[in-house]
Design an enzyme around this catalytic site. Structure first.
Site, PDB file in Angstrom:
ATOM      1  N   ARG A 102       0.885  -1.179   0.000  1.00  0.00           N
ATOM      2  CA  ARG A 102       0.000   0.000   0.000  1.00  0.00           C
ATOM      3  C   ARG A 102       0.910   1.213   0.000  1.00  0.00           C
ATOM      4  NH1 ARG A 102      -5.378   1.415   3.394  1.00  0.00           N
ATOM      5  NH2 ARG A 102      -6.147   0.092   1.724  1.00  0.00           N
ATOM      6  N   HIS A 129      -7.279   0.815  -6.561  1.00  0.00           N
ATOM      7  CA  HIS A 129      -7.525  -0.026  -5.377  1.00  0.00           C
ATOM      8  C   HIS A 129      -8.225  -1.305  -5.849  1.00  0.00           C
ATOM      9  CE1 HIS A 129      -7.806  -1.219  -1.362  1.00  0.00           C
ATOM     10  NE2 HIS A 129      -8.727  -0.400  -0.890  1.00  0.00           N
ATOM     11  N   GLN A 132     -10.144  -3.997  -3.587  1.00  0.00           N
ATOM     12  CA  GLN A 132     -11.444  -3.536  -3.094  1.00  0.00           C
ATOM     13  C   GLN A 132     -12.540  -3.835  -4.126  1.00  0.00           C
ATOM     14  OE1 GLN A 132     -12.237  -1.925   0.038  1.00  0.00           O
ATOM     15  NE2 GLN A 132     -14.239  -2.578  -0.714  1.00  0.00           N
ATOM     16  N   ASP A 223     -17.054   7.439  -2.215  1.00  0.00           N
ATOM     17  CA  ASP A 223     -15.833   7.260  -1.417  1.00  0.00           C
ATOM     18  C   ASP A 223     -15.505   8.609  -0.787  1.00  0.00           C
ATOM     19  OD1 ASP A 223     -13.454   6.238  -0.357  1.00  0.00           O
ATOM     20  OD2 ASP A 223     -12.327   6.457  -2.225  1.00  0.00           O
ATOM     21  N   CYS A 263     -16.418   1.527   0.197  1.00  0.00           N
ATOM     22  CA  CYS A 263     -15.221   0.743   0.535  1.00  0.00           C
ATOM     23  C   CYS A 263     -14.826   0.922   1.997  1.00  0.00           C
ATOM     24  CB  CYS A 263     -14.069   1.128  -0.386  1.00  0.00           C
ATOM     25  SG  CYS A 263     -13.501   2.825  -0.192  1.00  0.00           S
ATOM     26  N   ARG A 291     -13.415  -8.586   1.813  1.00  0.00           N
ATOM     27  CA  ARG A 291     -11.992  -8.342   1.566  1.00  0.00           C
ATOM     28  C   ARG A 291     -11.182  -9.565   2.001  1.00  0.00           C
ATOM     29  NH1 ARG A 291     -10.019  -3.188   1.385  1.00  0.00           N
ATOM     30  NH2 ARG A 291      -8.068  -4.295   0.993  1.00  0.00           N
TER      31      ARG A 291
HETATM   32  N1  NVA Z   1      -9.766   6.755  -1.728  1.00  0.00           N
HETATM   33  C1  NVA Z   1      -9.453   6.319  -0.398  1.00  0.00           C
HETATM   34  C2  NVA Z   1      -9.729   4.854  -0.249  1.00  0.00           C
HETATM   35  C3  NVA Z   1      -9.505   4.308   1.140  1.00  0.00           C
HETATM   36  C4  NVA Z   1      -9.709   2.836   1.232  1.00  0.00           C
HETATM   37  C5  NVA Z   1      -8.005   6.639  -0.080  1.00  0.00           C
HETATM   38  O1  NVA Z   1      -7.149   6.435  -0.955  1.00  0.00           O
HETATM   39  O2  NVA Z   1      -7.731   7.100   1.021  1.00  0.00           O
HETATM   40  N1   CP Z   2     -11.259  -0.100   2.182  1.00  0.00           N
HETATM   41  C1   CP Z   2      -9.995  -0.166   2.643  1.00  0.00           C
HETATM   42  O1   CP Z   2      -9.040  -0.446   1.905  1.00  0.00           O
HETATM   43  O2   CP Z   2      -9.868   0.035   3.979  1.00  0.00           O
HETATM   44  P1   CP Z   2      -8.536   0.249   4.808  1.00  0.00           P
HETATM   45  O3   CP Z   2      -7.955   1.582   4.379  1.00  0.00           O
HETATM   46  O4   CP Z   2      -8.973   0.244   6.232  1.00  0.00           O
HETATM   47  O5   CP Z   2      -7.573  -0.854   4.510  1.00  0.00           O
END
Ligand code: NVA
Ligand code: CP
Length: 307
Positions: A102, A129, A132, A223, A263, A291
């Site tokens: 990540r 992502h 997800q 989101d 998500c 997930r």
């Molecule tokens: N768009 C959000 C998704 C979190 C799971 C982010 O990147 O923070």
């Molecule tokens: N939806 C998602 O990826 O959640 P986290 O940021 O908690 O991993």
């Protein structure tokens, strides 16, 4: 060997195969059957951003498959102190069987994958992502909502939107995206999705009016307005996204029986109202739980590809 960096690199058949693997693994778990398909294997998890779901699901999933997961925050490994990505990739992939990352720039994960001897999984970048979206689609299948799918994404043109574009393009369903001006999706990713859509028959529509996007939709999703890394822009984004909250009035424009997905984490009173989130809590938290199941399916599938 295949990496899982974006859905762009996967065919419709492969995506559905991963979902089927996940559904079977989930049924086994419900029946108390643990096949330990990744016994003695290790998954390195590199986190340069926060996470609740991604960390818990990958770590738990690996354990349930008979393997082990290592949580590597960039505060603890030398990557965070400037050790090159390519060196980190060569070292970690010489000891572990799979890597989940990540991070911020999508190019980091591409560079890592180029130097990795083992499959790399995208656990979220600024651009995509994809794990997800596997969970989202699996959830729609379980709820019988994958047929005649008309999806509406309302909000920021971000990593989630880009992954919805890829899923729609690959699987061939209708997706309407409504974002405020200046917060639309990345043009290059959109062009690539539209190109894929020509083959699959997907209908992809870009709009600035959330109501137009939601009208008649069977699935509505959104989101956060400020993704990880955009914390400083939060106040100006809240202003720019005025009128984009998915609330009860907005949901009433969707088809009868339409479902809402998120998500998570969700910001109630911003991208979604408390009422919409709570009245769709069953499916939203099933989506979160999936997930775990879908990533187990993905890891087993990727491992089999290696032979
Ligand atoms: N768009 C959000 C998704 C979190 C799971 C982010 O990147 O923070
Ligand atoms: N939806 C998602 O990826 O959640 P986290 O940021 O908690 O991993």
């Amino acid at each position: 060997m295949k990496h899982f960096l974006t859905l762009r690199d996967f065919s419709k058949e492969e995506i559905l195969e991963i979902i089927d693997t996940a559904l079977a693994i989930k049924a086994d778990l419900r029946a108390g059957i643990y096949k330990e398909e990744l016994k003695k294997k290790t998954l390195a998890m590199i986190f340069e951003k926060s996470s609740t779901r991604t960390r818990v699901s990958f770590e738990t999933g690996m354990f349930q498959l008979g393997g082990h997961a290592l949580f590597l925050s960039n505060r603890d490994i030398h990557l965070g102190r400037g050790e090159p990505v390519k060196d980190t990739a060569r070292v970690i992939s010489s000891m572990c069987d799979m890597v989940m990352i990540r991070t911020f720039e999508h190019s980091m994960i591409e560079e890592f994958a180029a130097y990795s001897k083992v499959p790399v999984i995208n656990g979220l970048t600024d651009s995509f992502h994809p794990v997800q979206l596997l969970a989202d689609y699996m959830t729609l299948v379980e709820y019988g909502k994958e047929k005649n799918l008309v999806a509406a994404y309302v909000g920021d043109g971000n990593n989630m939107t880009h992954s919805w574009l890829m899923l729609a393009a690959k699987l061939g369903f209708e997706l309407r995206v409504a974002s405020p001006k200046g917060y639309e999706v990345n043009q290059e990713i959109l062009t690539s999705a539209l190109e894929i859509a020509k083959e699959s028959g997907a209908k992809i529509v870009m709009l600035n009016d959330p109501k137009e996007a939601i009208k008649g939709a069977t699935v509505v999703t959104t989101d956060t307005w400020a993704s990880m890394g955009q914390e400083d822009e939060k106040e100006e984004r809240i202003k720019a996204f005025k009128g984009y909250m998915v609330d009860e009035a907005m949901m009433s424009l969707a088809q009868d029986g339409a479902v809402f997905l998120h998500c998570l984490p969700a910001y109630r009173g911003q991208e979604v109202s408390e009422g919409v989130l709570e009245s769709h809590a069953e499916i939203v938290f099933a989506e979160a739980e999936n997930r775990l199941h879908v990533q187990k399916g993905l890891m087993v599938w990727l491992d089999k590809q290696r032979g």
